[in-house]
Design a protein around this motif. Structure first.
Motif, PDB file in Angstrom:
ATOM      1  N   ALA A   1      -6.029   5.149   7.623  1.00 53.54           N
ATOM      2  CA  ALA A   1      -5.078   4.617   6.708  1.00 53.54           C
ATOM      3  C   ALA A   1      -4.274   3.419   7.286  1.00 53.54           C
ATOM      4  CB  ALA A   1      -4.126   5.582   5.934  1.00 53.54           C
ATOM      5  N   ILE A   2      -3.691   3.914   8.473  1.00 52.39           N
ATOM      6  CA  ILE A   2      -2.842   2.946   9.189  1.00 52.39           C
ATOM      7  C   ILE A   2      -3.420   1.933   9.861  1.00 52.39           C
ATOM      8  CG2 ILE A   2      -1.553   2.782  11.396  1.00 52.39           C
ATOM      9  CD1 ILE A   2      -0.488   5.711  10.642  1.00 52.39           C
ATOM     10  N   ASN A   3      -4.612   2.068  10.218  1.00 51.72           N
ATOM     11  CA  ASN A   3      -5.699   1.016  10.801  1.00 51.72           C
ATOM     12  C   ASN A   3      -5.875   0.009   9.679  1.00 51.72           C
ATOM     13  OD1 ASN A   3      -5.497   1.948  13.392  1.00 51.72           O
ATOM     14  ND2 ASN A   3      -7.332   3.242  13.174  1.00 51.72           N
ATOM     15  N   TYR A   4      -6.223   0.565   8.554  1.00 49.46           N
ATOM     16  CA  TYR A   4      -6.468  -0.401   7.297  1.00 49.46           C
ATOM     17  C   TYR A   4      -5.232  -1.160   6.926  1.00 49.46           C
ATOM     18  CZ  TYR A   4      -8.089  -2.056   2.908  1.00 49.46           C
ATOM     19  OH  TYR A   4      -8.470  -3.029   1.877  1.00 49.46           O
ATOM     20  N   VAL A   5      -4.077  -0.766   6.788  1.00 53.45           N
ATOM     21  CA  VAL A   5      -2.815  -1.479   6.671  1.00 53.45           C
ATOM     22  C   VAL A   5      -2.736  -2.490   7.678  1.00 53.45           C
ATOM     23  CG1 VAL A   5      -0.500  -1.305   6.340  1.00 53.45           C
ATOM     24  CG2 VAL A   5      -1.805   0.313   5.070  1.00 53.45           C
ATOM     25  N   ARG A   6      -2.763  -2.158   8.987  1.00 57.40           N
ATOM     26  CA  ARG A   6      -2.563  -3.015  10.058  1.00 57.40           C
ATOM     27  C   ARG A   6      -3.724  -4.216  10.139  1.00 57.40           C
ATOM     28  NH1 ARG A   6      -0.479  -1.093  15.159  1.00 57.40           N
ATOM     29  NH2 ARG A   6      -2.280  -2.096  16.242  1.00 57.40           N
TER      30      ARG A   6
ATOM     31  N   PRO B   1       0.809  -1.195  -0.130  1.00 56.90           N
ATOM     32  CA  PRO B   1      -0.135   0.068  -0.009  1.00 56.90           C
ATOM     33  C   PRO B   1       0.843   1.269   0.044  1.00 56.90           C
ATOM     34  CG  PRO B   1       0.030  -0.994   2.029  1.00 56.90           C
ATOM     35  CD  PRO B   1       0.793  -1.729   1.333  1.00 56.90           C
ATOM     36  N   VAL B   2       0.192   2.418  -0.406  1.00 57.22           N
ATOM     37  CA  VAL B   2       0.798   3.634  -0.431  1.00 57.22           C
ATOM     38  C   VAL B   2      -0.243   4.826   0.489  1.00 57.22           C
ATOM     39  CG1 VAL B   2       1.688   5.976  -1.537  1.00 57.22           C
ATOM     40  CG2 VAL B   2       1.549   3.493  -2.871  1.00 57.22           C
ATOM     41  N   ILE B   3       0.563   5.085   1.538  1.00 55.73           N
ATOM     42  CA  ILE B   3      -0.171   5.955   2.421  1.00 55.73           C
ATOM     43  C   ILE B   3       0.173   7.484   2.213  1.00 55.73           C
ATOM     44  CG2 ILE B   3      -0.470   7.038   4.782  1.00 55.73           C
ATOM     45  CD1 ILE B   3      -0.224   4.069   5.766  1.00 55.73           C
ATOM     46  N   ILE B   4      -0.737   8.439   2.014  1.00 52.12           N
ATOM     47  CA  ILE B   4      -0.349   9.721   1.566  1.00 52.12           C
ATOM     48  C   ILE B   4      -0.844  10.793   2.695  1.00 52.12           C
ATOM     49  CG2 ILE B   4      -0.567  11.590  -0.107  1.00 52.12           C
ATOM     50  CD1 ILE B   4      -0.755   9.671  -2.360  1.00 52.12           C
ATOM     51  N   ASP B   5       0.193  11.391   3.087  1.00 51.69           N
ATOM     52  CA  ASP B   5      -0.217  12.398   4.265  1.00 51.69           C
ATOM     53  C   ASP B   5      -0.844  13.617   3.308  1.00 51.69           C
ATOM     54  OD1 ASP B   5      -0.259  14.264   5.976  1.00 51.69           O
ATOM     55  OD2 ASP B   5       2.016  14.037   6.532  1.00 51.69           O
TER      56      ASP B   5
ATOM     57  N   PHE C   1       4.010   8.982   1.838  1.00 50.38           N
ATOM     58  CA  PHE C   1       4.823  10.177   1.430  1.00 50.38           C
ATOM     59  C   PHE C   1       4.408  11.302   2.306  1.00 50.38           C
ATOM     60  CE2 PHE C   1       4.751   7.720  -2.444  1.00 50.38           C
ATOM     61  CZ  PHE C   1       5.897   8.278  -3.194  1.00 50.38           C
ATOM     62  N   THR C   2       5.502  11.507   3.170  1.00 48.40           N
ATOM     63  CA  THR C   2       4.954  12.470   4.374  1.00 48.40           C
ATOM     64  C   THR C   2       6.412  13.134   4.656  1.00 48.40           C
ATOM     65  OG1 THR C   2       4.222  12.695   6.648  1.00 48.40           O
ATOM     66  CG2 THR C   2       5.224  10.708   6.111  1.00 48.40           C
ATOM     67  N   GLN C   3       6.341  14.278   5.272  1.00 46.54           N
ATOM     68  CA  GLN C   3       7.500  15.061   5.653  1.00 46.54           C
ATOM     69  C   GLN C   3       7.237  15.088   7.353  1.00 46.54           C
ATOM     70  OE1 GLN C   3      10.238  15.966   4.183  1.00 46.54           O
ATOM     71  NE2 GLN C   3       9.160  14.624   2.458  1.00 46.54           N
ATOM     72  N   ASN C   4       6.199  14.523   7.950  1.00 48.87           N
ATOM     73  CA  ASN C   4       5.991  14.738   9.213  1.00 48.87           C
ATOM     74  C   ASN C   4       6.701  13.627   9.967  1.00 48.87           C
ATOM     75  OD1 ASN C   4       4.485  14.189  11.753  1.00 48.87           O
ATOM     76  ND2 ASN C   4       2.829  15.420  11.060  1.00 48.87           N
ATOM     77  N   GLN C   5       7.843  13.855  10.746  1.00 47.95           N
ATOM     78  CA  GLN C   5       8.637  13.049  11.529  1.00 47.95           C
ATOM     79  C   GLN C   5       7.683  12.243  12.317  1.00 47.95           C
ATOM     80  OE1 GLN C   5      11.670  12.370  10.674  1.00 47.95           O
ATOM     81  NE2 GLN C   5      11.883  10.807  12.381  1.00 47.95           N
ATOM     82  N   GLN C   6       6.682  12.812  13.195  1.00 41.42           N
ATOM     83  CA  GLN C   6       6.032  12.017  14.238  1.00 41.42           C
ATOM     84  C   GLN C   6       5.223  10.879  13.260  1.00 41.42           C
ATOM     85  OE1 GLN C   6       2.797  14.138  16.077  1.00 41.42           O
ATOM     86  NE2 GLN C   6       2.663  12.529  17.551  1.00 41.42           N
ATOM     87  N   LEU C   7       4.718  11.226  12.163  1.00 40.58           N
ATOM     88  CA  LEU C   7       3.895  10.116  11.343  1.00 40.58           C
ATOM     89  C   LEU C   7       4.972   9.022  11.051  1.00 40.58           C
ATOM     90  CD1 LEU C   7       1.673   8.830   9.969  1.00 40.58           C
ATOM     91  CD2 LEU C   7       1.833  10.509   7.906  1.00 40.58           C
ATOM     92  N   LYS C   8       6.220   9.393  10.672  1.00 37.27           N
ATOM     93  CA  LYS C   8       7.183   8.589  10.170  1.00 37.27           C
ATOM     94  C   LYS C   8       7.442   7.694  11.285  1.00 37.27           C
ATOM     95  CE  LYS C   8       9.697  11.544   6.987  1.00 37.27           C
ATOM     96  NZ  LYS C   8      10.737  12.370   6.529  1.00 37.27           N
ATOM     97  N   GLU C   9       7.666   8.169  12.491  1.00 37.81           N
ATOM     98  CA  GLU C   9       8.055   7.267  13.595  1.00 37.81           C
ATOM     99  C   GLU C   9       6.872   6.416  14.138  1.00 37.81           C
ATOM    100  OE1 GLU C   9       8.946  10.112  16.607  1.00 37.81           O
ATOM    101  OE2 GLU C   9      10.926  10.763  15.751  1.00 37.81           O
ATOM    102  N   ARG C  10       5.704   6.799  13.594  1.00 34.53           N
ATOM    103  CA  ARG C  10       4.303   6.078  13.733  1.00 34.53           C
ATOM    104  C   ARG C  10       4.285   4.631  13.127  1.00 34.53           C
ATOM    105  NH1 ARG C  10      -1.203   8.487  13.531  1.00 34.53           N
ATOM    106  NH2 ARG C  10      -1.980   6.346  14.164  1.00 34.53           N
ATOM    107  N   LEU C  11       4.900   5.007  11.702  1.00 25.89           N
ATOM    108  CA  LEU C  11       4.628   4.074  10.981  1.00 25.89           C
ATOM    109  C   LEU C  11       5.969   2.968  11.282  1.00 25.89           C
ATOM    110  CD1 LEU C  11       4.437   6.177   7.612  1.00 25.89           C
ATOM    111  CD2 LEU C  11       2.556   4.837   8.571  1.00 25.89           C
ATOM    112  N   VAL C  12       6.911   3.314  11.572  1.00 26.15           N
ATOM    113  CA  VAL C  12       7.970   2.355  11.930  1.00 26.15           C
ATOM    114  C   VAL C  12       7.471   1.581  13.318  1.00 26.15           C
ATOM    115  CG1 VAL C  12      10.201   2.058  13.273  1.00 26.15           C
ATOM    116  CG2 VAL C  12       9.808   3.856  11.349  1.00 26.15           C
ATOM    117  N   ALA C  13       6.852   2.083  14.110  1.00 27.60           N
ATOM    118  CA  ALA C  13       6.311   1.588  15.432  1.00 27.60           C
ATOM    119  C   ALA C  13       5.067   0.792  15.389  1.00 27.60           C
ATOM    120  CB  ALA C  13       5.980   2.615  16.715  1.00 27.60           C
ATOM    121  N   GLU C  14       4.238   1.182  14.557  1.00 30.21           N
ATOM    122  CA  GLU C  14       2.779   0.619  14.279  1.00 30.21           C
ATOM    123  C   GLU C  14       2.439  -0.128  13.199  1.00 30.21           C
ATOM    124  OE1 GLU C  14      -0.241   3.726  15.070  1.00 30.21           O
ATOM    125  OE2 GLU C  14       1.253   4.622  16.418  1.00 30.21           O
TER     126      GLU C  14
END
Length: 477
Positions: free
Chosen positions: A360-365, A224-228, A376-389
């Protein structure tokens, strides 16, 4: 170009036995010999690049640039890097141990697993057969390559060239279909490396289990592709479209579907249309920069999926009546749609609008772990969420498919997208057994380990082992 001749089934056991005999002779263990064989693979690729590009054009309609860059040039570079790295990769390791164990000289030797089987797919027939193959050579294994019968021109060329460039007593090509592959899987191998889909992957793993054979499974799935909403929609559209059009979408790391905040869907589609016009000014079906679907069965499968969608086609969707299929964008795709059932493996891009990135994250999970998760995001918090979640074989931020150009990171799946790794040393490691060793001097005696045992001896041993457990945290800290 030679016609594809299937390997006689009654010769397959003989081929395996020859390779086993060669491995047992020790011929493949010499680093100089391995390096020569690796350089021969590189020569084969370079000296026959026109023939390989012509074969892939015949089988897949693959553009010359995609064949040269994605199949040949990058492969030759990795072969040369592998050959240069042999001494470093193969040298024994001497782990740090407590002082009292140092006289034992604990050592980890890098030993080849033995005779290996490589079953390659059709979509990138050269790199996905040769990449594991060069790892097997580097590890000191002998190997059989089984290329796909769906790319007959390439498979015939490979069978013709391998014995001309490499030692035929150590390496062989077996061509054929289901019957020949079934025969291969009946035999014992020391490792099997399979690239393909999960359905066949289960067959491979089941057959391997009968001989307790380790397996690397490079599978696919729906990446999948998640777009912020706050990302650069224009550059995201350009890079996603390029990934989807590469090899007409027939690539395991292809962006499979897009999850985007619903208020950004139309802006994203407009950007896709703009870049599509720039990529293919004469139209994709008339472009030398766009491939075609491998055969009529896969073409029919894609058209069936497209005919059953409840989404709205906003770009493409036409076919040339042969094996060409335009890049096709479908908006407003919802859960349960035909486009979301299985890996598409073609130039169809469903867009699934969501409320926000949380949805989007819940769907992928909620789905199987994909080979790749793109975001696709420049949000550092979202990047860290994607790594963790989330879990996926790879997490790729702000581009599509270019991770394959990085030599220093592993490529592999997790769960339904496979297991095991490849790329340079990671491929070498997959075909290598870590053989541990110690050599205990005769004068290095420990009288307390021998019977008769005593409580005094136990307490003395315990006092040297530091078995004190840290206390639990106070108030969670």
């Amino acid at each position: 170009m030679s016609a594809l001749q299937y390997t006689p089934i009654d010769k397959i056991s003989e081929i395996r036995d020859t390779l086993k005999q060669t491995f047992r002779s020790g011929k493949a263990r010499s680093l100089a010999w391995r390096r020569h064989q690796l350089h021969q693979v590189a020569r084969m690729a370079k000296e026959n690049e026109e023939a390989f590009m012509a074969a892939m054009k015949s089988d897949l309609g693959k553009p010359r640039m995609e064949s040269w860059l994605g199949e040949i040039a990058g492969l030759v570079k990795r072969i040369l890097l592998t050959a240069e790295s042999l001494e470093e990769w193969t040298k024994p390791e001497y782990p740090e141990v407590p002082d009292w164990q140092k006289p034992w000289r604990p050592t980890v030797y890098k030993t080849p697993k033995g005779v290996v089987l490589i079953i390659a797919p059709w979509n990138y027939p050269m790199v996905l057969s040769m990449q594991p193959f060069i790892g097997a050579i580097a590890a000191g294994c002998t190997a059989v390559i089984k290329p796909s019968e769906l790319v007959p021109a390439f498979s015939a060329l490979l069978a013709e060239l391998i014995p001309k460039y490499l030692d035929p007593e150590a390496y062989a090509v077996v061509n054929g279909g289901i019957a020949e592959t079934t025969k291969l899987l009946e035999l014992q191998w020391d490792h099997i490396f399979y690239t393909g889909n999960g359905r066949v992957g289960r067959i491979i793993a089941t057959a391997a289990a009968k001989h307790l054979t380790p397996v690397t499974l490079e599978l696919g799935g729906k990446s999948p592709v998640i777009i912020d909403a706050d990302c650069d929609i224009n550059i995201a559209a350009k890079r996603i479209l390029h990934g989807k059009c590469t090899n007409a979408g027939q690539i395991c790391v292809c962006p499979d579907y897009v999850l985007i905040p619903e208020h950004k869907q139309d802006e994203f589609i407009a950007a896709l249309k703009e870049h599509h016009a720039a990529f293919f000014p004469e139209g994709p079906l008339n472009s030398s920069s766009y491939g075609r679907i491998v055969n009529s069965m896969h073409h029919g499968r894609l058209m069936s999926i497209l005919n059953r969608t409840k989404g709205t086609i906003v770009l493409g969707g036409k076919t040339d009546g042969k094996l060409g299929l335009e890049p096709t964008i479908i908006k407003d795709v919802r859960e349960g749609d035909s486009l979301l059932e299985d890996e598409l493996f073609g130039p169809l891009l469903p867009i699934m609008p969501v409320k926000d990135v949380d949805e989007a994250i819940n769907y992928v999970r909620s789905k199987d772990h994909p080979l790749v998760l793109y975001a696709f995001t420049q949000n550092q918090q979202l990047k860290e969420r994607l790594v963790a979640e989330t879990l996926s074989g790879s997490l790729i931020l702000n581009d599509a498919c270019t991770q394959l150009a990085v030599n220093e990171i592993p490529f592999g799946g997790i769960g339904e997208s496979g297991y095991g790794y490849q790329i340079l040393k990671y491929t070498y490691d997959g075909f290598t057994h870590l053989r541990s060793s110690i050599d205990v001097p005769y004068d290095n005696e420990d009288p307390f380990r021998y019977p008769p045992y005593s409580e005094e001896a136990r307490k003395l041993i315990e006092s040297s082992m530091n078995l004190d457990i840290p206390p639990p945290p106070v108030n969670g800290h």
